[in-house]
Structure formats: structure tokens, C-alpha cells
Design an enzyme around this catalytic site. Structure first.
Site, PDB file in Angstrom:
ATOM      1  N   GLN A   1      72.330 -16.187  70.369  1.00 59.75           N
ATOM      2  CA  GLN A   1      72.082 -14.755  70.257  1.00 59.75           C
ATOM      3  C   GLN A   1      71.045 -14.377  71.312  1.00 59.75           C
ATOM      4  O   GLN A   1      70.522 -15.244  72.020  1.00 59.75           O
ATOM      5  CB  GLN A   1      71.570 -14.388  68.858  1.00 59.75           C
ATOM      6  CG  GLN A   1      72.550 -14.664  67.738  1.00 59.75           C
ATOM      7  CD  GLN A   1      71.968 -14.386  66.365  1.00 59.75           C
ATOM      8  OE1 GLN A   1      70.886 -14.846  66.033  1.00 59.75           O
ATOM      9  NE2 GLN A   1      72.693 -13.637  65.551  1.00 59.75           N
TER      10      GLN A   1
ATOM     11  N   THR B   1      65.218 -14.383  62.850  1.00 55.02           N
ATOM     12  CA  THR B   1      66.485 -14.296  62.142  1.00 55.02           C
ATOM     13  C   THR B   1      67.175 -15.652  62.080  1.00 55.02           C
ATOM     14  O   THR B   1      67.053 -16.477  62.979  1.00 55.02           O
ATOM     15  CB  THR B   1      67.440 -13.295  62.817  1.00 55.02           C
ATOM     16  OG1 THR B   1      67.758 -13.764  64.123  1.00 55.02           O
ATOM     17  CG2 THR B   1      66.804 -11.927  62.928  1.00 55.02           C
ATOM     18  N   SER B   2      67.924 -15.843  61.001  1.00 49.49           N
ATOM     19  CA  SER B   2      68.780 -17.014  60.827  1.00 49.49           C
ATOM     20  C   SER B   2      68.006 -18.299  61.156  1.00 49.49           C
ATOM     21  O   SER B   2      66.853 -18.443  60.760  1.00 49.49           O
ATOM     22  CB  SER B   2      70.043 -16.852  61.687  1.00 49.49           C
ATOM     23  OG  SER B   2      71.005 -17.830  61.387  1.00 49.49           O
TER      24      SER B   2
ATOM     25  N   HIS C   1      75.844 -11.135  57.532  1.00 50.46           N
ATOM     26  CA  HIS C   1      74.721 -12.000  57.868  1.00 50.46           C
ATOM     27  C   HIS C   1      73.784 -11.327  58.873  1.00 50.46           C
ATOM     28  O   HIS C   1      72.813 -11.930  59.305  1.00 50.46           O
ATOM     29  CB  HIS C   1      75.312 -13.301  58.451  1.00 50.46           C
ATOM     30  CG  HIS C   1      74.319 -14.332  58.882  1.00 50.46           C
ATOM     31  ND1 HIS C   1      73.290 -14.776  58.087  1.00 50.46           N
ATOM     32  CD2 HIS C   1      74.216 -15.036  60.049  1.00 50.46           C
ATOM     33  CE1 HIS C   1      72.605 -15.708  58.733  1.00 50.46           C
ATOM     34  NE2 HIS C   1      73.142 -15.866  59.922  1.00 50.46           N
TER      35      HIS C   1
END
Length: 264
Positions: free
Chosen positions: A33, A95-96, A245
Site C-alpha cells: 500500500q 493500518t493492518s 478492511h
């Protein structure tokens, strides 16, 4: 505008939003990402913070070949970034599985850390089959199918264009080599720590954590976190209704409100 500086010998990109007089807040994306994950969130947060959306090593616009690297290397880069820009008392939002990097940074910063951080949609309790998906994501023969199985779970039931574009175009743009590296590092982290709650518990005496999340959708996942929070007051779960998500794309206003409340 995307800025580029050299951190630990490698190009490091970042986009900043807001004015320098506001408290610094660094956004950390997950594997495969980049800053585009925060394209709606960052401008909202800029009302209260000077926001830096940082691209990890090898995640720049040129997909610079920097050789192999680990999550620990990414944590070193984040600290190098803070040092180069002279940032102190930084608010972090990750994030994640970029959250593993965030918590490692908090650990290393020690007394320099603010003592509070935000993690978004980080899998606190692996669901059946998760470890199989990650293991298959490490292998050239099965990586594409394993990646697609996760993409399907993350986006099932949504028609949010930004979410679908992020998965189908932006994340796949990084290629299978990056995905296999990601799965290797994720597998290593769960293998060492068991789960994120155990990792964060090591810092419970000096770190408050807010977990903003939408998935998994099951009620028992919410109850699990609420029960854990009652016994561990350093951990605050914040559930945002949503299908995917990617709450930073699906519900950026809700995410921004939760972040601002936690850091207020």
C-alpha cells in the site's frame, strides 16, 4: 505534492497535509500500500494535525529496487524519518500489518514516544484459515490465489469504488514479490508474538492503544476485544460499522473523529 528524502540510504516518499504549527501525526500504511490509502483521511485530520503520510521503503512511486528488507528495517526507516525532520511527540496511526512496524517504533522510541498510538483494522484474533492464507502467500506457486482469497474477504459485500480500486489496482501494482515478502514478515510476527495483543502487552505500562476497526464482522470478535479491554485498560477498541478492511477509504470521517477523540 510528494516529497522525497533519503533515509538509511534509500528513497523515502511522504505527503504532508496541514500547517507546521499543529501537532505532528504520521500515517503508516500496510504492506503493498502507500499514501493513497489515506487520500480521504489525511485532509480531514489536517484540521487538527500536521499530517505526514509516509511511504515505506520500496513502496515509492518508482517501485525502487532496494533489495530484500524486513519489518524491522521499516521501523528503522520510520525513526530515521522522524530524526531527519526533527519530529518529536509524534502521534501515529497505522493500518493492518503496518501496525507491527508502528508498535516496534513505539518500543524503540522509549521515552521519546508520546505514549499513545492508533492501530486500524489489525487482526487481533486470527480466524480459521488465516495462517494458511499467509503461508500460501509466501510461495510463488500459490501467492496469487492466496492474495485473491484475502482480497475477496476484505471487500465482500461492498460497492465502494475507492475500496475496489485500492484492492484491484493499487495493491496489485506492487507485485507478487512484495506480497511474498509481506506474508513472510506477517508469518514471522505472528509466529514470534502469537497475536498483536501479546505484542502490545509488552508495552502496557507505557503505551495506550486505540484499535479502530470494521472487520472481521462477527459479533464475537467485538465481544472478544471488549472483554480484553475491561481487563487491560491500556487497550481501547473502537468499532466502526462497515463492510471492508479499509475504513480509511470506506468511512474516513468516522476514522478521523475516532483518532481526534483519542488524541484530544
Amino acid at each position: 505534492m510528494i516529497h522525497t528524502i533519503t533515509v538509511n540510504g534509500f528513497p523515502c516518499e511522504y505527503v504532508d497535509h496541514g500547517s507546521a504549527g499543529k501537532p505532528p501525526l504520521v500515517l503508516l500504511h500496510g504492506w503493498a500500500q502507500d499514501h493513497r490509502l489515506f487520500r480521504h483521511l489525511a485532509p480531514i485530520l489536517a484540521r487538527d494535525f500536521h499530517v505526514y503520510a509516509l511511504n515505506f521503503r520500496g513502496h515509492d512511486a518508482q517501485l525502487t529496487d532496494v533489495g530484500d528488507f524486513t519489518a524491522d528495517d521499516l521501523a528503522s526507516d520510520v525513526i530515521g524519518f522522524l530524526d531527519l525532520l526533527g519530529l518529536e511527540q509524534v502521534r501515529f496511526v497505522s493500518t493492518s500489518h503496518g501496525c507491527w512496524v508502528n508498535i516496534e517504533v513505539q518500543d524503540r522510541l522509549a521515552d521519546r514516544a508520546l505514549g499513545k498510538t492508533v492501530v486500524i483494522d489489525w487482526l487481533m484474533q486470527p480466524f480459521p484459515g488465516f495462517h494458511t492464507q499467509i503461508r500460501e502467500g509466501c510461495e510463488p506457486e500459490t501467492v496469487v490465489a492466496a492474495r485473491q482469497s484475502l482480497f475477496t474477504e476484505w471487500t465482500e459485500g461492498t460497492d465502494v469504488v475507492d475500496v475496489l480500486d485500492h484492492v484491484d489496482r493499487e495493491m496489485t501494482w506492487f507485485g507478487v514479490e512484495m506480497w511474498m515478502r509481506a506474508c513472510r514478515e506477517i508469518e514471522k510476527a505472528y509466529g514470534h508474538w502469537g497475536d498483536p495483543l501479546q505484542r502490545m502487552s509488552v508495552l502496557a505500562d507505557r503505551l495506550q492503544v486505540a484499535h479502530i476497526y470494521s472487520q472481521p464482522l462477527a459479533d464475537d470478535y467485538r465481544v472478544f476485544q471488549e472483554d480484553f479491554s475491561r481487563e487491560n485498560t491500556w487497550f481501547t477498541p473502537v468499532h466502526l460499522p462497515g463492510q471492508t478492511h479499509f475504513p480509511t477509504l470506506e468511512n474516513p470521517e468516522g476514522v478521523a473523529k475516532a483518532i481526534a477523540a483519542f488524541y484530544s
